[in-house]
Design a protein around this motif. Structure first.
Motif, mmCIF file in Angstrom:
data_model
loop_
_atom_site.group_PDB
_atom_site.id
_atom_site.type_symbol
_atom_site.label_atom_id
_atom_site.label_comp_id
_atom_site.label_asym_id
_atom_site.label_seq_id
_atom_site.Cartn_x
_atom_site.Cartn_y
_atom_site.Cartn_z
ATOM 1 N N LEU A 144 0.156 6.726 -7.765
ATOM 2 C CA LEU A 144 -1.244 6.977 -8.090
ATOM 3 C C LEU A 144 -1.420 7.541 -9.494
ATOM 4 N N ASN B 221 -4.975 1.552 -13.261
ATOM 5 C CA ASN B 221 -4.941 1.291 -11.822
ATOM 6 C C ASN B 221 -5.733 0.046 -11.468
ATOM 7 N N ARG C 3 0.835 -1.211 0.000
ATOM 8 C CA ARG C 3 0.000 0.000 0.000
ATOM 9 C C ARG C 3 0.864 1.253 0.000
ATOM 10 N N GLN C 4 1.966 1.215 0.721
ATOM 11 C CA GLN C 4 2.858 2.371 0.716
ATOM 12 C C GLN C 4 3.471 2.590 -0.661
ATOM 13 N N ARG D 65 2.169 1.593 -3.571
ATOM 14 C CA ARG D 65 1.136 1.977 -4.523
ATOM 15 C C ARG D 65 0.671 3.412 -4.310
ATOM 16 N N SER D 66 0.733 3.919 -3.085
ATOM 17 C CA SER D 66 0.340 5.302 -2.832
ATOM 18 C C SER D 66 1.264 6.290 -3.532
ATOM 19 N N ARG D 67 2.483 5.877 -3.820
ATOM 20 C CA ARG D 67 3.417 6.740 -4.541
ATOM 21 C C ARG D 67 3.190 6.704 -6.047
#
Length: 314
Positions: free
Chosen positions: A220, A225, A213-214, A216-218
């Motif tokens: 976006l 997606n 998740r960390q 993938r948050s970078r």
């Protein structure tokens, strides 16, 4: 295939043998006849050679029949050994040994599952400063040592033997298996050990989810997606199988409304785990080939553009 003779009257073989795939060589006072092929089976009875076209067909029949005979003979030997082991398992000593081997294999599976979780933690979570001296040797000592020490202690205390279980119906036939006869030892060395391994691996899986998740948050701003989410879920399912998460369904089979569905799901996921891993391997291999082709095309395109620039500058 060689035939050695110490005689000196083998001149006729040299003439006819070279025409039939055989060669004759002299070694000191010995003559060695070497053959580079196998003859068809009927030549053992009738050595007269038929036409060349018939020889080819007979050779194929002999090769096919010989291979099938070897395969089915091996199956017969395996079935014979299996029945021998089954009948000999009625003896207490053999049944104790079989129970020990089964227990050792199960504990080795759980131990290496935990080691896989630890290895993923080093690679994907900790990442830096993960060098461990003689890493594989230490993992092997833990992976094979813990099950060996455990079954040795259980073997000394003689907890292996015929374990009989029966269905809940009255007048049901009992089925004996070679396993642990003491319920306490079974709960401690199997259920409790499996519970510790699953707790450790579930914690590792949770760390991996947070890490993904960390990352993938970078990213976006990346397109597709939805496709990326499906890939992440497929990766999590594959990692869950590697970490032995489906084994956790065993704790839901001891009673309650979920016992029967859990038995079916547990059997399907664990019995077909090799098939799932094979499908995952094919997917990963196909993806790697696609990326390699894309990278090779990109490299050739860049080199072509560089050549164009060199021509224009001249």
């Amino acid at each position: 295939m060689e035939y050695v003779s110490t005689g000196i009257s083998m001149n006729l073989v040299e003439v006819t043998g070279e025409q039939m795939g055989a060669t004759l060589a002299q070694r000191a006072r010995e003559f060695v006849c070497s053959c580079n092929h196998l003859s068809f089976f009927a030549v053992l009875i009738n050595p007269q050679i038929p036409e060349e076209a018939q020889i080819v067909h007979l050779q194929y029949i002999s090769y096919t029949g010989s291979v099938l005979s070897i395969v089915f003979t091996a199956i017969i030997m395996i079935m014979f050994l299996w029945h021998s082991v089954w009948f000999s398992s009625q003896r207490d000593e053999v049944c104790q040994f079989l129970g020990l081997v089964l227990h050792w294999c199960l504990l080795a599976t759980f131990t290496w599952t935990a080691i896989e979780g630890f290895h993923l933690y080093l690679l994907l979570v900790r990442v830096f400063n993960i060098y461990i001296k003689r890493y594989l040797l230490k993992l092997s000592l833990v992976g094979w040592g813990v099950p060996t020490v455990t079954v040795m202690i259980c073997g000394v205390t003689k907890v292996y033997g015929k374990y009989t279980f029966s269905m809940e119906r009255d007048n049901s036939t009992s089925t004996p298996i070679c396993w642990i006869t003491t319920q306490t030892v079974s709960y401690v060395t199997v259920n409790a050990y499996l519970g510790l391994v699953l707790l450790f691996n579930v914690a590792i899986l949770a760390m991996l989810v947070v890490k993904m998740r960390q990352l993938r948050s970078r990213d976006l701003h990346i397109k597709n997606n939805e496709r990326r989410v499906w890939k992440d879920w497929a990766s999590l399912l594959g990692i869950s199988c590697i970490l032995g998460v489906p084994w956790g369904l065993a704790f839901f089979t001891h009673g309650g409304p979920l016992s029967i569905p859990s038995l079916y799901v547990f059997s399907i996921l664990n019995c077909f785990q090799g098939v799932f891993i094979f499908m995952w391997f094919l997917t990963v291999t196909h993806k790697a080939r696609e990326e390699e082709q894309i990278s090779s095309k990109g490299t050739s395109h860049v080199s072509f553009n560089n050549n164009e620039e060199r021509v224009t500058t001249r």
